[in-house]
Each structure stands twice: as C-alpha cells, then as structure tokens.
Design a protein around this motif. Structure first.
Motif, mmCIF file in Angstrom:
data_model
loop_
_atom_site.group_PDB
_atom_site.id
_atom_site.type_symbol
_atom_site.label_atom_id
_atom_site.label_comp_id
_atom_site.label_asym_id
_atom_site.label_seq_id
_atom_site.Cartn_x
_atom_site.Cartn_y
_atom_site.Cartn_z
ATOM 1 N N ASP A 42 0.809 -1.211 0.000
ATOM 2 C CA ASP A 42 0.000 0.000 0.000
ATOM 3 C C ASP A 42 0.846 1.266 0.000
ATOM 4 O O ASP A 42 0.333 2.361 -0.260
ATOM 5 C CB ASP A 42 -0.938 0.020 1.214
ATOM 6 C CG ASP A 42 -2.105 -0.938 1.030
ATOM 7 O OD1 ASP A 42 -2.267 -1.449 -0.090
ATOM 8 O OD2 ASP A 42 -2.839 -1.169 2.010
ATOM 9 N N LEU A 47 -1.398 0.246 -7.697
ATOM 10 C CA LEU A 47 -2.285 -0.665 -6.987
ATOM 11 C C LEU A 47 -1.819 -2.096 -7.174
ATOM 12 O O LEU A 47 -1.470 -2.513 -8.277
ATOM 13 C CB LEU A 47 -3.709 -0.500 -7.523
ATOM 14 C CG LEU A 47 -4.790 -1.369 -6.870
ATOM 15 C CD1 LEU A 47 -4.969 -0.967 -5.415
ATOM 16 C CD2 LEU A 47 -6.102 -1.206 -7.625
ATOM 17 N N LEU A 71 -10.627 -4.799 -12.836
ATOM 18 C CA LEU A 71 -9.654 -4.969 -11.759
ATOM 19 C C LEU A 71 -8.438 -5.761 -12.218
ATOM 20 O O LEU A 71 -7.320 -5.507 -11.771
ATOM 21 C CB LEU A 71 -10.313 -5.663 -10.568
ATOM 22 C CG LEU A 71 -11.295 -4.801 -9.771
ATOM 23 C CD1 LEU A 71 -12.154 -5.661 -8.869
ATOM 24 C CD2 LEU A 71 -10.559 -3.754 -8.951
ATOM 25 N N GLU A 74 -5.692 -3.771 -13.408
ATOM 26 C CA GLU A 74 -5.110 -2.860 -12.418
ATOM 27 C C GLU A 74 -4.228 -3.599 -11.410
ATOM 28 O O GLU A 74 -4.025 -3.143 -10.291
ATOM 29 C CB GLU A 74 -6.228 -2.109 -11.681
ATOM 30 C CG GLU A 74 -7.106 -1.268 -12.586
ATOM 31 C CD GLU A 74 -8.145 -0.486 -11.809
ATOM 32 O OE1 GLU A 74 -7.852 -0.076 -10.664
ATOM 33 O OE2 GLU A 74 -9.250 -0.283 -12.325
ATOM 34 N N VAL A 76 -4.817 -6.200 -9.661
ATOM 35 C CA VAL A 76 -5.509 -6.826 -8.539
ATOM 36 C C VAL A 76 -5.894 -8.228 -8.970
ATOM 37 O O VAL A 76 -6.676 -8.401 -9.909
ATOM 38 C CB VAL A 76 -6.771 -6.037 -8.127
ATOM 39 C CG1 VAL A 76 -7.516 -6.779 -7.019
ATOM 40 C CG2 VAL A 76 -6.395 -4.640 -7.657
ATOM 41 N N LYS A 233 -5.872 -1.450 0.101
ATOM 42 C CA LYS A 233 -6.168 -0.666 -1.101
ATOM 43 C C LYS A 233 -6.895 -1.508 -2.141
ATOM 44 O O LYS A 233 -7.768 -1.010 -2.860
ATOM 45 C CB LYS A 233 -4.864 -0.121 -1.694
ATOM 46 C CG LYS A 233 -4.325 1.115 -1.012
ATOM 47 C CD LYS A 233 -3.137 1.673 -1.772
ATOM 48 C CE LYS A 233 -2.625 2.950 -1.119
ATOM 49 N NZ LYS A 233 -1.455 3.510 -1.847
ATOM 50 N N ALA A 234 -6.531 -2.786 -2.228
ATOM 51 C CA ALA A 234 -7.185 -3.673 -3.189
ATOM 52 C C ALA A 234 -8.669 -3.796 -2.860
ATOM 53 O O ALA A 234 -9.526 -3.766 -3.755
ATOM 54 C CB ALA A 234 -6.517 -5.042 -3.195
ATOM 55 N N LYS A 236 -10.539 -1.612 -1.142
ATOM 56 C CA LYS A 236 -11.187 -0.323 -1.392
ATOM 57 C C LYS A 236 -11.471 -0.146 -2.883
ATOM 58 O O LYS A 236 -12.533 0.344 -3.268
ATOM 59 C CB LYS A 236 -10.299 0.808 -0.874
ATOM 60 C CG LYS A 236 -10.193 0.854 0.647
ATOM 61 C CD LYS A 236 -9.248 1.956 1.097
ATOM 62 C CE LYS A 236 -9.136 1.998 2.618
ATOM 63 N NZ LYS A 236 -8.186 3.027 3.084
ATOM 64 N N ARG A 237 -10.520 -0.549 -3.714
ATOM 65 C CA ARG A 237 -10.718 -0.425 -5.155
ATOM 66 C C ARG A 237 -11.793 -1.401 -5.637
ATOM 67 O O ARG A 237 -12.597 -1.062 -6.512
ATOM 68 C CB ARG A 237 -9.397 -0.687 -5.890
ATOM 69 C CG ARG A 237 -9.480 -0.513 -7.396
ATOM 70 C CD ARG A 237 -9.958 0.857 -7.786
ATOM 71 N NE ARG A 237 -10.007 1.023 -9.242
ATOM 72 C CZ ARG A 237 -10.796 1.892 -9.848
ATOM 73 N NH1 ARG A 237 -11.596 2.689 -9.147
ATOM 74 N NH2 ARG A 237 -10.787 1.983 -11.164
ATOM 75 N N GLU A 240 -15.120 0.070 -4.832
ATOM 76 C CA GLU A 240 -15.387 1.202 -5.724
ATOM 77 C C GLU A 240 -15.822 0.735 -7.109
ATOM 78 O O GLU A 240 -16.837 1.212 -7.651
ATOM 79 C CB GLU A 240 -14.129 2.062 -5.832
ATOM 80 C CG GLU A 240 -14.281 3.267 -6.751
ATOM 81 C CD GLU A 240 -13.004 4.070 -6.879
ATOM 82 O OE1 GLU A 240 -13.013 5.083 -7.594
ATOM 83 O OE2 GLU A 240 -11.981 3.678 -6.264
ATOM 84 N N VAL A 241 -15.082 -0.224 -7.694
ATOM 85 C CA VAL A 241 -15.369 -0.674 -9.050
ATOM 86 C C VAL A 241 -16.701 -1.426 -9.109
ATOM 87 O O VAL A 241 -17.516 -1.211 -10.012
ATOM 88 C CB VAL A 241 -14.220 -1.554 -9.581
ATOM 89 C CG1 VAL A 241 -14.601 -2.206 -10.907
ATOM 90 C CG2 VAL A 241 -12.956 -0.731 -9.755
#
Length: 270
Positions: A42, A47, A71, A74, A76, A233-234, A236-237, A240-241
């Motif tokens: 992080d 990411l 994802l 990105e 992840v 962070k993964a 949270k993303r 979000e996505v």
C-alpha cells in the motif's frame, strides 16, 4: 505433530477438533502475514493486491464480470468462489463477500451497493393453460412452486408488504437461480427471480410476470468484509469498481434500468 488432524468417512475428509483449532490459529497467523505484505504494497504508488471473493453465480455472470475485467487490468488478482452459502461466511474463508438479501447479524462490515427487485415469473404457456381467468395471489397456495434453497432448506418467499411462507412443499428446490429460470421456462412451475436474471427472459417472451401489479419487493445487494482486510487498497478499489458497476446496471433495480433503456429506444425510433 503426534495428533490426528483429520478423519475419513464415506462423506469425505473432515477436520477433528484439534485439526480445526490448528487451522484457525494457522489462518490467523497467515492473515497477519498477509496484512504485513499489503501494508508494504500500500506504500507503493501502483495498486497491487490479492482478494478472495465469494459471490452468487448469477450475480457474477450478470453484473460482476465487467468489474472483474477492470480490476484484472489494475494488478488486482482475484480468487472467485461462486457461492452464497452462509456457513462459508461464518468461516471467513474469503476476504470479501457479495450477498443479495437481508443480512443476519455477524461480525463483519457491510456496505450496500445497490438493490434488485424480486420478480414472480412463469412461462406464458403455463399461465395460459392453468390460469385462463388470471393468476391471483391465492393461487400460490396450490401452485407448482420452484424455490431457491440452501442445503435442502427453502428460503421463505416475500412480497413488498412483508415476509410469508406458503405452500412449503415445493415441486422443485435448487440453489441455482439460472436452473430455476430454466425450469420455469420449461413450464414446471412459478418461481421468484432477481430482476437482473429475470429481465432477459421477460424481454425474450420466455417468461411473463405473475402478479405484476403487486407491491414490488426490493432487496439489497451488499459487500461484506472483515477487519483484517478493511484498510487494504485492493479491497477499497474492489468496492469502488463493483459499486460503480452495480449503480450503472441497476441504479434502482434492474427493472427500472431496463424500462429506462426501452423508453430511450422508443424516443430514438420516433
């Protein structure tokens, strides 16, 4: 280790009490190690991370797949388990869960990301042949019902005005919504489906709504996660996505979205 960790039976391999204790303590240590790795990751500008995700099969196919593709580009990586089994949630086998419906109390965080309308549907031929005078709510008492179930236990049905359980001796029970849709199309009975699954069959004419004027039943779509992954962070993303995808496809339930698209097509045609 000098102790028995598993025992075998005709049903397969199962942990002993000592084996379960060893698993839980080992898992806690591995989770701590994973958090340490994620804390370092992080601090990086890009990411990076890995998430173990549990989601219903029909939701994954209909809505989640575009978010998964986004994802994956990105950095992840995801381990997807197609299940909505409650016991799986109790065991915390995954980092994040997507669940449709009312939630039970539990030691987890929950974020509502949307909602879906449950639709009572059947094949047009079945409705025409058996209910020529029109289907009314009382007909549910003796109708052939196709019910969603987990481990052989049917999930109670509901209307927009409240929960009810009727005609408990269903003609068919399954833990797969797509199979229930196929059975309904084949004329086997009446079933409840989430709108993101039902809508395509309504559009094609393979299914029709039963009691379309009844008060709509809207149920939430939630993302659940635990303390161990809360700062990732993964994660949270991911939230979000997936939230963006659900809000795009089903801002107020997929039926509302489908109606909006149909109106736009009519305007464009005119």
């Amino acid at each position: 280790m000098g102790v028995r960790l598993f025992y075998r039976s005709t049903k397969g391999l199962k942990a002993t009490s000592k084996g379960q204790t060893f698993y839980e303590s080992s898992r806690a240590n591995l989770d701590s190690l994973q958090r340490s790795v994620e804390e370092i990751q992080d601090t990086l500008t890009s990411l990076n991370g890995h998430l173990r995700v549990s989601a219903p099969l029909i939701f994954t196919r209909s809505i989640l797949n575009p978010a998964i593709r986004s994802l994956s580009s990105e950095n992840v990586t995801l381990d997807i388990s197609l299940s909505d089994d409650r016991s799986d949630l109790d065991q915390r086998a995954h980092d994040v869960y997507i669940r449709i419906g009312q939630l039970e109390d539990g030691d987890y965080y929950a974020k509502k990301i949307g909602q879906t309308e449950m639709m009572l549907v059947g094949s047009p031929d079945l409705i025409k042949q058996r209910y020529a005078d029109g289907f009314v709510e009382a007909d549910l008492l003796d109708a052939d019902l196709l019910r969603y179930a987990q481990k052989g236990s049917a999930i109670p049905w509901a209307t927009g005005s409240g929960l009810f359980d009727l005609n408990p001796h269903a003609k068919l029970m399954s833990n797969n919504g797509e199979y229930l849709a196929e059975a309904a199309i084949a004329g086997m009975g009446i079933t409840y489906l989430p709108d993101f699954l039902a809508q395509q069959h309504l559009d094609s004419g393979d299914l029709v709504r039963v009691l379309p004027n009844a008060e709509p039943l809207m149920i939430p779509i939630n993302i659940l996660y635990f303390e161990r992954a809360r700062q990732s962070k993964a994660l949270k993303r991911f939230i979000e996505v997936v939230s963006e995808q659900v809000s795009t496809v089903c801002p107020e339930g997929c039926q509302a979205r489908a109606g909006e698209q149909a109106r736009l097509r009519l305007v464009e045609t005119a």
